[in-house]
Design a protein around this motif. Sequence first.
Motif, mmCIF file in Angstrom:
data_model
loop_
_atom_site.group_PDB
_atom_site.id
_atom_site.type_symbol
_atom_site.label_atom_id
_atom_site.label_comp_id
_atom_site.label_asym_id
_atom_site.label_seq_id
_atom_site.Cartn_x
_atom_site.Cartn_y
_atom_site.Cartn_z
ATOM 1 N N GLU A 491 7.891 10.337 -33.943
ATOM 2 C CA GLU A 491 8.382 8.955 -33.975
ATOM 3 C C GLU A 491 8.248 8.286 -32.608
ATOM 4 N N HIS A 492 8.344 9.088 -31.535
ATOM 5 C CA HIS A 492 8.148 8.526 -30.193
ATOM 6 C C HIS A 492 6.682 8.140 -29.986
ATOM 7 N N ILE A 493 5.784 8.976 -30.479
ATOM 8 C CA ILE A 493 4.358 8.678 -30.353
ATOM 9 C C ILE A 493 4.022 7.403 -31.135
ATOM 10 N N GLN A 494 4.587 7.274 -32.327
ATOM 11 C CA GLN A 494 4.352 6.072 -33.121
ATOM 12 C C GLN A 494 4.816 4.816 -32.376
ATOM 13 N N ARG A 495 5.980 4.925 -31.749
ATOM 14 C CA ARG A 495 6.512 3.768 -31.018
ATOM 15 C C ARG A 495 5.601 3.378 -29.854
ATOM 16 N N ARG A 496 5.026 4.364 -29.181
ATOM 17 C CA ARG A 496 4.164 4.079 -28.046
ATOM 18 C C ARG A 496 2.832 3.483 -28.496
ATOM 19 N N VAL A 497 2.298 3.983 -29.591
ATOM 20 C CA VAL A 497 1.055 3.411 -30.111
ATOM 21 C C VAL A 497 1.262 1.941 -30.477
ATOM 22 N N LYS A 498 2.362 1.668 -31.150
ATOM 23 C CA LYS A 498 2.655 0.289 -31.534
ATOM 24 C C LYS A 498 2.824 -0.601 -30.299
ATOM 25 N N ALA A 499 3.554 -0.111 -29.285
ATOM 26 C CA ALA A 499 3.776 -0.899 -28.070
ATOM 27 C C ALA A 499 2.468 -1.155 -27.336
ATOM 28 N N ALA A 500 1.598 -0.139 -27.281
ATOM 29 C CA ALA A 500 0.312 -0.324 -26.613
ATOM 30 C C ALA A 500 -0.564 -1.307 -27.368
ATOM 31 N N GLY A 501 -0.450 -1.272 -28.712
ATOM 32 C CA GLY A 501 -1.188 -2.235 -29.504
ATOM 33 C C GLY A 501 -0.700 -3.644 -29.260
ATOM 34 N N GLU A 502 0.618 -3.835 -29.241
ATOM 35 C CA GLU A 502 1.189 -5.155 -28.985
ATOM 36 C C GLU A 502 0.872 -5.641 -27.571
ATOM 37 N N GLY A 503 0.835 -4.710 -26.610
ATOM 38 C CA GLY A 503 0.543 -5.081 -25.229
ATOM 39 C C GLY A 503 -0.928 -5.267 -24.951
ATOM 40 N N ASP A 504 -1.777 -4.945 -25.915
ATOM 41 C CA ASP A 504 -3.234 -5.090 -25.786
ATOM 42 C C ASP A 504 -3.808 -4.274 -24.631
ATOM 43 N N PHE A 505 -3.300 -3.073 -24.475
ATOM 44 C CA PHE A 505 -3.841 -2.163 -23.470
ATOM 45 C C PHE A 505 -5.103 -1.480 -23.997
ATOM 46 N N VAL A 506 -6.060 -1.203 -23.101
ATOM 47 C CA VAL A 506 -7.061 -0.187 -23.394
ATOM 48 C C VAL A 506 -6.308 1.137 -23.450
ATOM 49 N N ILE A 507 -6.603 1.959 -24.456
ATOM 50 C CA ILE A 507 -5.829 3.189 -24.655
ATOM 51 C C ILE A 507 -6.760 4.401 -24.657
#
Length: 609
Positions: A491-507
């Motif tokens: 669930e922590h990984i899911q939250r980080r993926v979503k946040a990175a998507g919203e922040g428009d980071f290269v991942i």
Amino acid sequence: MMLTTKPAIVVLMPSALTLARKIAAVIDGEMHGSRARVAGADVAFDDVKTHVQALFSQGRPIVAVMASGALIRMLAPLLNDKHSEPPVLCMSEDGTSVVPLLGGHHGANDLARSLADALHAHAAVTTAGDLRFGVALDAPPEGYKLANPEQAKAVMAELVAGASVTLNGHADWLTQSRLPFADDGRVTLTVTDQAHVPGPLELVYHPQTLVLGMGCERHASVEEAIALATKALDESGLARQSLAAIASIDEKADEIAIHAVAAHFGVPARFFTAERLEQEAERLQNPSDVVFAEVGCHGVAEGAALASVGADGALALPKIKSKGVTAAIGKAPHILNANTLGRARGKLFVVGIGPGSDGWRSPEVSAMVTASSDLVGYSLYLDLLGPLAAGKARHDFDLGKEEARVVHAMELAGEGKTVALVCSGDAGIYAMATLVFELFDKGGISDAAHRIDVQVSPGISALQGAAARIGAPLGHDFCTISLSDLLTPWEHIQRRVKAAGEGDFVIAFYNPVSMKRRTQLAYARDELLKYRPFDTPVILATNLGRPGELVRTVPLAKLNVDDVDMLTVVVVGSSESRTVTTGDGKTWVYTPRGYSGKADTAMQKEAQQ
């Protein structure tokens, strides 16, 4: 910092490879070969002049299989101080002659003789003192220090001109030479462990027969410790150049003040167990029950000094003390080898070797591995070191044994060894450096392992390697996310993926899949498609820097989990990441430095200013 004096054998042509390998075997050297012509070298280089000058500047001994004139011209701009020059030798390609060009008295002459003896060659030693007298007065053998090297040139000139020598004291290396000794010699050579002011045409040699034993309070003042050590030498009348080591109890192995004193006098710090120091109790002049109650022996300073000089040695200065430091001096009747006294403070190098190829491994990491006695790591990572691992004690661990691996490395260092904990990529990115400091913080290691010296050296990460191979996808803000839920709740990984998507980071996704874990990357793909275009470039980089390397780009919407394995790093561009095709037909990925035209606007403003 330069951690190794391993000679570099420089070879330019494949015809010299056999000879270069023989040279490396004789002097434990590292073979450096021209990338364009020589295969199988330990280190490859593109431009010989640049490479040789870099080796020289680093203080590396050099043995070059090439024309001496060419080597001289390469190094000529760097020649300014004969006292700091490393050994530089040339060897003819047919292996018949070896010529020490520079650093004759810093090891070049000895290297030349070693090579000549082993390879049946001629050592073209031209140093006047070596040829005529069989001795280099400005470079005494190990265990002796010349107090006034600035006078050596004048003394040698007198000797070559015919002057005789008076010897005060004794040293076999002098008496066994061809020097012209006489009772009334114009030149004087003095061998003593006493402080001595040289006279005209006098060279003073101090044998390393002394050890300064020290004890101190925890976090003692560095200035106080150095002041007391200096006072001990001054009061005893002994020469600081005769110090072989600073010694103490092993509880002080991580004490800054002890190491500061050792650094001040340019000698190693060595440490003994309380049990070993207590064996000297009967020889102590100032035993203390208070000290025994605290550390388990009746004297640290005197005990360490006596343990160092052995049963045939004695105290030259009993314990003196200041507010928080004690000091005593032991004297041996013979030269002391510091490496045989007690043990050193253990050292742990935590190194990132990048993807594993020589070209992507930093010189500092190579130097640390070379300086290590023991290598600890996953077997594949140790194998990737190639010739650098030769002659080292290997401690191989299976994948997944991370904590056992790190504990073992730290405990080895706790025994006084110099250990390299080898990681792929960068040691601090999803690797073992973090676990080292977790163990310091949370426990699980011995007291000795808690006192080791740790140095972390960076390596090229998979993220950097993938970005470099495909262009410049990290041109703007980026982040890394591990998709492994072994240590991080899903669930922590899911939250980080979503946040990175919203922040428009290269991942950059590390650990994207495993044999049993196949769904997390698909989730990340689907989640990111909510925030960025279907054709967002995704970089799949496999076996970076190693045989079988494969780097390709796919649109985010077509990212297939089955195209990814455990050796693949996945880099997903931001909404602004783009592809461009150059004239040679190659497609690159880059992320502009600014968003929505801001970079272009900024450049226009700069042009107007």
